[in-house]
Design an enzyme around this catalytic site. Structure first.
Site, PDB file in Angstrom:
ATOM      1  N   LYS A 252       0.857  -1.196   0.000  1.00  0.00           N
ATOM      2  CA  LYS A 252       0.000   0.000   0.000  1.00  0.00           C
ATOM      3  C   LYS A 252       0.893   1.246   0.000  1.00  0.00           C
ATOM      4  O   LYS A 252       2.102   1.139   0.128  1.00  0.00           O
ATOM      5  CB  LYS A 252      -0.914  -0.020   1.221  1.00  0.00           C
ATOM      6  CG  LYS A 252      -1.361  -1.416   1.667  1.00  0.00           C
ATOM      7  CD  LYS A 252      -2.248  -2.143   0.662  1.00  0.00           C
ATOM      8  CE  LYS A 252      -2.655  -3.505   1.226  1.00  0.00           C
ATOM      9  NZ  LYS A 252      -3.460  -4.317   0.340  1.00  0.00           N
TER      10      LYS A 252
HETATM   11  C1  PLP Z   1      -4.082  -5.498   1.382  1.00  0.00           C
HETATM   12  C2  PLP Z   1      -5.519  -5.656   1.542  1.00  0.00           C
HETATM   13  C3  PLP Z   1      -6.078  -6.210   2.706  1.00  0.00           C
HETATM   14  C4  PLP Z   1      -5.251  -6.815   3.802  1.00  0.00           C
HETATM   15  O1  PLP Z   1      -4.386  -5.911   4.418  1.00  0.00           O
HETATM   16  P1  PLP Z   1      -3.332  -6.428   5.496  1.00  0.00           P
HETATM   17  O2  PLP Z   1      -2.903  -5.173   6.196  1.00  0.00           O
HETATM   18  O3  PLP Z   1      -2.218  -7.080   4.742  1.00  0.00           O
HETATM   19  O4  PLP Z   1      -4.027  -7.372   6.412  1.00  0.00           O
HETATM   20  C5  PLP Z   1      -7.459  -6.236   2.822  1.00  0.00           C
HETATM   21  N1  PLP Z   1      -8.254  -5.772   1.847  1.00  0.00           N
HETATM   22  C6  PLP Z   1      -7.750  -5.264   0.711  1.00  0.00           C
HETATM   23  C7  PLP Z   1      -8.688  -4.744  -0.337  1.00  0.00           C
HETATM   24  C8  PLP Z   1      -6.369  -5.210   0.510  1.00  0.00           C
HETATM   25  O5  PLP Z   1      -5.883  -4.735  -0.646  1.00  0.00           O
END
Ligand code: PLP
Length: 381
Positions: free
Chosen positions: A186
């Site tokens: 992210k």
């Molecule tokens: C990355 C992601 C998650 C999970 O995030 P984490 O912090 O790795 O648990 C959940 N939903 C979406 C849409 C994502 O892209």
């Protein structure tokens, strides 16, 4: 002699000396678990996304789980979710014993809409999870209105959407509850980490308690008090805390968010320019009602494109470019084999025919040109 340029990564976090020093300062302070830096990060984050309250947790996956517990979703309830999402979205529903109902998405954004949710909603639907997929904002105005009419809670999975906007306001503003991720894929990263935001103070208090074993007084409160505080455990909670080392990094990262979004939008616009005339290739775009952060720049191959998605992926790899298959679809994974669902034609098309291209803060034009050259070559096959 190796004359090959280094591989172009699909994503690279923008971390540096400032983050390293902030983490070191947290370590040297002797306070490394959830403490003052987590509190400061929560405050800065809430302000940035236009929410009254932010509750830091260990990941977006745990944020989604806590949000569903907080919403009282459990056994016998249905939750409508897109299949076209990282699998954590659907899994969170399973953690609380509820049933995920997969909704299709619209092709332009890759997101669920009030209409695609309506098409699969059941009488037992207690909540809807809308994902701002890849940073493209979902049409939350319409979804919030529809959920209010249905009596269902709307949980926004904003894992990818820090810095995206809807109607000129940040994604997260006005949300009943939104869940965020700080995984290195992210924009803003703390290694691992997550956040919940809401405007409801009572609810935030309960989420804070749930992330810390259901304790009546947090470890930080007890530590700060000069008199002994005897905590009690009010309900069954979890250990979903973030550490102060992570929050220290997060605070620095948040300060760089505007620059991150600006650079990503600049690179996305350059991709648009260089790929705009390639027939059969449709890049993701901003919807009418908002602007994305371009966490993922994905392209959809239309029937006219001469090469299959996986052939393009292989050609990119041969040319030293790391790309990724398009966004996954949970219902096609072994973990959801046999799980009943309505037809999901748009989801299946996007997951089969789309590709996520490299895009990262420090990407050079030369690197971007290498990606474009392969795509243009494949278009001429
Ligand atoms: C990355 C992601 C998650 C999970 O995030 P984490 O912090 O790795 O648990 C959940 N939903 C979406 C849409 C994502 O892209």
């Amino acid at each position: 002699m190796d004359t090959q340029a280094p591989r172009v990564p699909v994503m690279l976090p923008w971390l540096g000396e400032e983050e390293a020093q902030a983490a070191a300062a947290a370590v040297m302070s002797g306070w490394v678990a959830q403490g003052p830096r987590v509190a400061a990060f929560e405050e800065a984050f809430a302000e940035r996304v236009g929410a009254a309250q932010a509750v830091a947790v260990s990941s977006c996956t745990t944020a989604l789980h806590l949000a569903l517990v907080g919403l009282g979703v459990g056994l016998g309830d249905d939750v409508v979710v897109p299949s076209l999402s990282f699998i954590a979205t659907a899994n969170a529903v399973r953690y609380v014993g509820a049933r995920p109902i997969f909704a299709d998405v619209e092709e332009a954004t890759g997101n669920v809409t009030a209409a695609t949710v309506e098409a699969v909603r059941t009488p037992a639907t207690k909540a809807v999870i809308a994902v701002h997929q890849g940073g493209v904002p979902a049409d939350v105005a319409a979804l919030r209105g529809a959920c209010a009419r249905w009596g269902a809670a709307l949980l926004e999975d904003a894992a990818c959407a820090i810095g995206s906007t809807v109607g000129g306001r940040p994604v997260g503003a006005g949300a009943r509850v939104a869940a965020w991720s700080f995984h290195p894929r992210k924009l803003v990263t703390t290694g691992e980490g997550g956040m919940l935001t809401t405007d409801d103070e009572d609810w935030a208090r309960r989420l804070r308690r749930l992330r810390e074993h259901g304790m009546s007084a947090s470890a930080a409160d007890r530590h700060a008090s000069s008199t002994p505080v005897l905590e009690s455990y009010l309900e069954v909670g979890f250990n979903y805390r973030m550490t102060d080392v992570q929050a220290a990094v997060g605070l620095v990262q948040l300060g760089k968010l505007d620059a991150m979004v600006a650079r990503r939008r600049e690179l996305a616009a350059r991709y648009d320019l260089l790929l705009g005339d390639v027939p059969g290739l449709r890049p993701v775009r901003d919807p009418e009602y908002g602007q994305g952060n371009f966490q993922s720049y994905w392209v959809l191959f239309e029937p006219g494109f001469p090469a299959a998605r996986d052939e393009v992926l292989a050609a990119l790899s041969d040319a030293g470019v790391s790309a990724r298959r398009g966004i996954m679809a949970a219902h096609l994974e072994p973990a959801y084999r046999g799980h009943p669902h309505a037809p999901l034609p748009v989801t299946e098309r996007i997951t089969r025919d789309s590709l996520i291209l490299p895009l990262f803060h420090t990407m050079t034009e030369e690197q971007q040109d290498r990606v474009v050259a392969v795509l243009r070559e494949q278009a001429k096959r």
